[in-house]
Motif scaffolding. Sequence first.
Motif, mmCIF file in Angstrom:
data_model
loop_
_atom_site.group_PDB
_atom_site.id
_atom_site.type_symbol
_atom_site.label_atom_id
_atom_site.label_comp_id
_atom_site.label_asym_id
_atom_site.label_seq_id
_atom_site.Cartn_x
_atom_site.Cartn_y
_atom_site.Cartn_z
ATOM 1 N N ARG A 1 0.852 -1.220 0.124
ATOM 2 C CA ARG A 1 -0.102 0.056 0.120
ATOM 3 C C ARG A 1 0.939 1.045 0.084
ATOM 4 O O ARG A 1 1.649 1.422 0.866
ATOM 5 N N PRO A 2 0.802 1.916 -1.118
ATOM 6 C CA PRO A 2 1.502 3.275 -1.194
ATOM 7 C C PRO A 2 1.348 4.120 0.201
ATOM 8 O O PRO A 2 0.384 4.529 0.645
ATOM 9 N N ASN A 3 2.761 4.762 0.821
ATOM 10 C CA ASN A 3 2.370 5.541 1.885
ATOM 11 C C ASN A 3 1.905 6.904 1.550
ATOM 12 O O ASN A 3 3.054 7.793 1.358
ATOM 13 N N THR A 4 0.872 7.105 1.207
ATOM 14 C CA THR A 4 0.559 8.430 0.434
ATOM 15 C C THR A 4 0.825 9.518 1.499
ATOM 16 O O THR A 4 0.886 10.660 1.121
ATOM 17 N N VAL A 5 0.398 9.410 2.779
ATOM 18 C CA VAL A 5 0.538 10.494 3.803
ATOM 19 C C VAL A 5 2.093 10.826 3.573
ATOM 20 O O VAL A 5 2.092 12.166 3.523
ATOM 21 N N ALA A 6 3.092 9.826 3.855
ATOM 22 C CA ALA A 6 4.426 10.376 4.145
ATOM 23 C C ALA A 6 4.717 11.270 2.823
ATOM 24 O O ALA A 6 5.642 11.904 2.791
ATOM 25 N N ARG A 7 4.063 10.580 1.586
ATOM 26 C CA ARG A 7 4.572 11.043 0.399
ATOM 27 C C ARG A 7 4.175 12.516 0.123
ATOM 28 O O ARG A 7 4.737 13.499 -0.179
ATOM 29 N N HIS A 8 2.978 12.604 0.381
ATOM 30 C CA HIS A 8 2.358 14.103 0.586
ATOM 31 C C HIS A 8 3.083 15.158 1.244
ATOM 32 O O HIS A 8 3.399 16.347 0.904
ATOM 33 N N LEU A 9 3.171 14.688 2.444
ATOM 34 C CA LEU A 9 4.175 15.522 3.569
ATOM 35 C C LEU A 9 5.419 15.844 2.939
ATOM 36 O O LEU A 9 5.839 17.044 2.995
ATOM 37 N N LYS A 10 6.180 14.848 2.503
ATOM 38 C CA LYS A 10 7.528 15.126 1.692
ATOM 39 C C LYS A 10 7.641 15.941 0.656
ATOM 40 O O LYS A 10 8.432 16.852 0.663
ATOM 41 N N GLY A 11 6.520 16.242 -0.289
ATOM 42 C CA GLY A 11 6.489 16.857 -1.257
ATOM 43 C C GLY A 11 5.510 18.037 -1.006
ATOM 44 O O GLY A 11 5.494 18.862 -1.981
ATOM 45 N N SER A 12 5.139 18.357 0.047
ATOM 46 C CA SER A 12 4.097 19.386 0.316
ATOM 47 C C SER A 12 3.020 19.355 -0.548
ATOM 48 O O SER A 12 2.617 20.359 -1.345
ATOM 49 N N ARG A 13 2.318 17.938 -0.672
ATOM 50 C CA ARG A 13 1.320 17.817 -1.635
ATOM 51 C C ARG A 13 0.037 17.510 -0.966
ATOM 52 O O ARG A 13 0.075 17.512 0.350
ATOM 53 N N THR A 14 -1.088 17.721 -1.565
ATOM 54 C CA THR A 14 -2.391 17.677 -0.971
ATOM 55 C C THR A 14 -2.765 16.405 -1.002
ATOM 56 O O THR A 14 -3.840 15.953 -0.459
ATOM 57 N N GLY A 15 -2.367 15.393 -2.036
ATOM 58 C CA GLY A 15 -2.949 14.115 -2.350
ATOM 59 C C GLY A 15 -4.391 14.356 -2.801
ATOM 60 O O GLY A 15 -5.325 13.510 -2.994
ATOM 61 N N MET A 16 -4.521 15.274 -3.787
ATOM 62 C CA MET A 16 -5.778 15.637 -4.700
ATOM 63 C C MET A 16 -5.474 16.162 -5.908
ATOM 64 O O MET A 16 -4.529 16.836 -6.301
ATOM 65 N N LEU A 17 -6.358 15.659 -6.760
ATOM 66 C CA LEU A 17 -6.559 15.950 -8.288
ATOM 67 C C LEU A 17 -7.959 16.487 -8.408
ATOM 68 O O LEU A 17 -8.962 16.182 -8.094
ATOM 69 N N ALA A 18 -7.591 17.766 -9.414
ATOM 70 C CA ALA A 18 -8.851 18.401 -9.702
ATOM 71 C C ALA A 18 -9.327 18.014 -11.141
ATOM 72 O O ALA A 18 -8.345 17.885 -11.931
ATOM 73 N N LEU A 19 -10.554 17.780 -11.346
ATOM 74 C CA LEU A 19 -11.016 17.229 -12.499
ATOM 75 C C LEU A 19 -11.922 18.337 -13.327
ATOM 76 O O LEU A 19 -12.784 18.731 -12.493
ATOM 77 N N ARG A 20 -11.904 18.656 -14.408
ATOM 78 C CA ARG A 20 -12.650 19.704 -15.083
ATOM 79 C C ARG A 20 -13.219 19.070 -16.443
ATOM 80 O O ARG A 20 -12.305 18.570 -17.223
ATOM 81 N N LEU A 21 -14.331 18.779 -16.434
ATOM 82 C CA LEU A 21 -14.988 18.250 -17.852
ATOM 83 C C LEU A 21 -15.325 19.393 -18.557
ATOM 84 O O LEU A 21 -15.732 20.445 -18.291
ATOM 85 N N PRO A 22 -15.670 19.058 -19.944
ATOM 86 C CA PRO A 22 -16.033 20.144 -20.791
ATOM 87 C C PRO A 22 -17.751 20.595 -20.450
ATOM 88 O O PRO A 22 -18.400 19.737 -19.868
ATOM 89 N N PRO A 23 -18.031 21.823 -20.784
ATOM 90 C CA PRO A 23 -19.428 22.393 -20.570
ATOM 91 C C PRO A 23 -20.384 21.371 -21.449
ATOM 92 O O PRO A 23 -19.720 20.796 -22.522
ATOM 93 N N ASP A 24 -21.506 21.228 -20.905
ATOM 94 C CA ASP A 24 -22.316 20.277 -21.541
ATOM 95 C C ASP A 24 -22.096 18.854 -21.673
ATOM 96 O O ASP A 24 -22.378 17.956 -22.676
ATOM 97 N N SER A 25 -20.917 18.192 -20.885
ATOM 98 C CA SER A 25 -20.559 16.865 -21.056
ATOM 99 C C SER A 25 -21.405 15.905 -20.710
ATOM 100 O O SER A 25 -21.257 14.937 -20.971
ATOM 101 N N THR A 26 -22.745 16.503 -19.868
ATOM 102 C CA THR A 26 -23.529 15.242 -19.616
ATOM 103 C C THR A 26 -24.329 14.624 -20.801
ATOM 104 O O THR A 26 -25.008 13.655 -21.006
ATOM 105 N N ALA A 27 -24.020 15.468 -21.896
ATOM 106 C CA ALA A 27 -24.721 15.081 -23.278
ATOM 107 C C ALA A 27 -24.051 13.736 -23.787
ATOM 108 O O ALA A 27 -24.615 13.236 -24.774
ATOM 109 N N MET A 28 -22.803 13.203 -23.416
ATOM 110 C CA MET A 28 -22.095 12.404 -23.909
ATOM 111 C C MET A 28 -21.711 11.412 -22.730
ATOM 112 O O MET A 28 -21.142 11.843 -21.697
ATOM 113 N N SER A 29 -22.241 10.048 -22.640
ATOM 114 C CA SER A 29 -21.938 9.070 -21.702
ATOM 115 C C SER A 29 -20.525 8.880 -21.601
ATOM 116 O O SER A 29 -20.030 8.305 -20.496
#
Length: 339
Positions: free
Chosen positions: A51-79
Motif C-alpha cells: 500500500r503506497p504511503n501516500t501520507v508520507a509522500r504528500h508531506l515530503k513533497g508538500s502535496r495535498t493528495g488531491m486531483l482536480a478534474l474539469r469536464l467540458p461544458p455540456d459534458s452530460t450530453a455524452m456518456s
Amino acid sequence: MRRDRAVTLQDIADRLGVSRSTASFAITGRGRVSDEMRRRVREVADELGYRPNTVARHLKGSRTGMLALRLPPDSTAMSYYMEATFGIVEEANEAGMTVILLPTEQSGDRADQLPADAIILLDPDLNDPEVHTLLAGRLPVITGEPVPSGLPEPRASVTSAHDPAVRELMDHLLERGIRHPAMLFPELRGHWALTVRAAFESWCAEHGIRPRISEVAHPAPPEIIHAAVAELVAGDGDQPVDAIVAVSDGTVLSVVTSAQQLGRRVGDDLLVAALVDSEVLSLAQPSITAIDLHAREFGRRCVRAALAVIEADAGDAAAPIIEVVPITVQFRASTLGAD
C-alpha cells in the motif's frame, strides 16, 4: 507468514530482481517501463499487500493528495465523460488520491488556488475561455486529448489514434457500397472533434468523394437533428446521402430515429455510425456501429500521467508526457445490415 512491517517498494523490487526505481515507475505509471513489467510489478504488489504511503509522500513533497478534474461544458450530453470519470476516480483511489470535480462555470482564477496537486482537463476546447486560464495557471495540467493550436501546452496529455479509426470506419462503409456519406458535426473546437472531421474530409478527398458536413449545435435537440437528417436524405438539389456518421453517441440515436421516421431502412438503404460508442448503442434496434474509445481506461491513463508529473522534480525540463490509448471500431447492424 505475517510481516511485522509494511511492504515497501524495495520488497517488490527484490522479489522480481529489478531496481527500486523500476518498481516505483511501474506503480506510479511514469518512466520507460514495459506493459509486461507494469503488470508483473502490480501482481507482486497485490500479492505482498503493498500500500503506497501516500501520507508520507504528500508531506515530503508538500502535496495535498488531491486531483482536480474539469469536464467540458455540456459534458452530460455524452456518456463517454461519465465512463472516463469513473476511470479517473478508480485509478486515483488506487493511488491514494482524492478527485475534486470542478464546476464547468468555475473561474479559472479560483481553480488555480485550489489545494490540488494537478488538474486533469478533458477535451480542452478553443471555445472554452476557462481552458486558457487553467493551462496558463500555477497548477500542472494533464489533458485528456492534446490542446488545439493556439493554447498553452500542458505538462502531459493522453490521446488516441483517431485518424486511423475514422479511416477504418469509412473503408468499411465503402465496402458496404456507400458513395455519398455525410457527417453530422457538432460545434466543438477540441483536438478530438477537429481530428475526426479532418480525417473524414481527407478520406473523402482521397476517394474522389465530396464531403458533406452538416453542422449542428452541441448538444443539439432532437428537432434540430431531425431537420438535418431530413435535408441530408432528401438531397435538396444534391444526391441524397447513403451514410451518416454522427460524432456523438447521443446524437446518433436521434439520427436513427429520424431516419426511420423518414422512411429510411437503417443498415440497408442508409448506413449509420457514431464516432463514440456506449453500451446503449449495442442494445439499440438496430445496434449501431461505433468507435469504442475505451473511456474508462482513458481516464485511468490520465491519472497515471498526472502521477508521473507530480512525482517528477518540479524543476524537470523534460518534454511533456504523451500517452496513446488504443481504440477499436465495433461493427454492428446499422452498417452490416440484418443477419
